[in-house]
Write an enzyme that holds these catalytic residues in place. Structure first.
Site, short mmCIF file in Angstrom:
data_model
loop_
_atom_site.label_atom_id
_atom_site.label_comp_id
_atom_site.label_asym_id
_atom_site.label_seq_id
_atom_site.Cartn_x
_atom_site.Cartn_y
_atom_site.Cartn_z
N CYS A 63 38.08 46.46 43.37
CA CYS A 63 38.53 47.20 41.92
C CYS A 63 39.05 45.72 41.10
O CYS A 63 39.87 45.18 41.06
CB CYS A 63 40.16 47.68 42.09
SG CYS A 63 41.45 47.39 41.30
N CYS B 183 42.71 45.47 39.51
CA CYS B 183 44.07 45.00 40.58
C CYS B 183 43.68 43.25 40.64
O CYS B 183 44.30 42.89 40.75
CB CYS B 183 43.03 45.73 41.85
SG CYS B 183 43.54 47.29 42.44
#
Length: 109
Positions: free
Chosen positions: A31, A34
Site C-alpha cells: 500500500c 500506507c
C-alpha cells in the site's frame, strides 16, 4: 513511543480490552499511501498524545482474522479502541484527520 506490531489475534484481543486507549494502523506492505503516512503515525506517537494512547500496527495480510473482525475495507485505516470498543475510525492517509482524531481521544481522557 515506539509503534509496536501486533503479531497475533490473542495479543490484539488482550490489548483492546485494556484501560488505556490504543490506536492501530491497519496497513499493507504493498500500500503506497500506507508507506507515506507510516512515518507521520510514528511521529505522532512521540508527541504528548503518545503518553495517553498506545500506538500499534497490524499488517492486514499477515493478520487477516484481526482485519476481518474489525471490518477493515481500505488501507490505511486507523482505529482507536478503548475498553474493548472501537471509539474512532480514520480511513485513508489523511495526516490532519489522523492528528485530530488522536488529539480528541487524548484530550478526552
Amino acid at each position: 513511543m515506539v509503534v509496536k506490531a501486533i503479531e497475533s489475534y490473542e495479543q490484539f484481543k488482550s490489548l483492546i480490552e485494556g484501560d488505556k486507549p490504543i490506536i492501530i494502523d491497519f496497513w499493507a506492505t504493498w500500500c503506497g499511501p500506507c508507506r507515506v503516512i507510516g512515518p507521520i503515525f510514528e511521529k505522532i506517537s512521540d508527541t504528548p498524545a503518545g503518553d495517553k494512547i498506545d500506538f500499534y500496527k497490524v499488517d492486514v495480510d499477515a493478520q487477516e482474522k484481526i482485519s476481518a473482525e474489525v471490518g477493515i475495507q481500505a488501507m490505511p485505516t486507523f482505529v482507536i479502541f478503548h475498553k474493548g470498543q472501537a471509539v474512532k475510525k480514520i480511513v485513508g492517509a489523511n495526516p490532519n484527520a489522523l492528528q485530530t482524531g488522536i488529539t480528541e481521544i487524548a484530550n478526552g481522557l
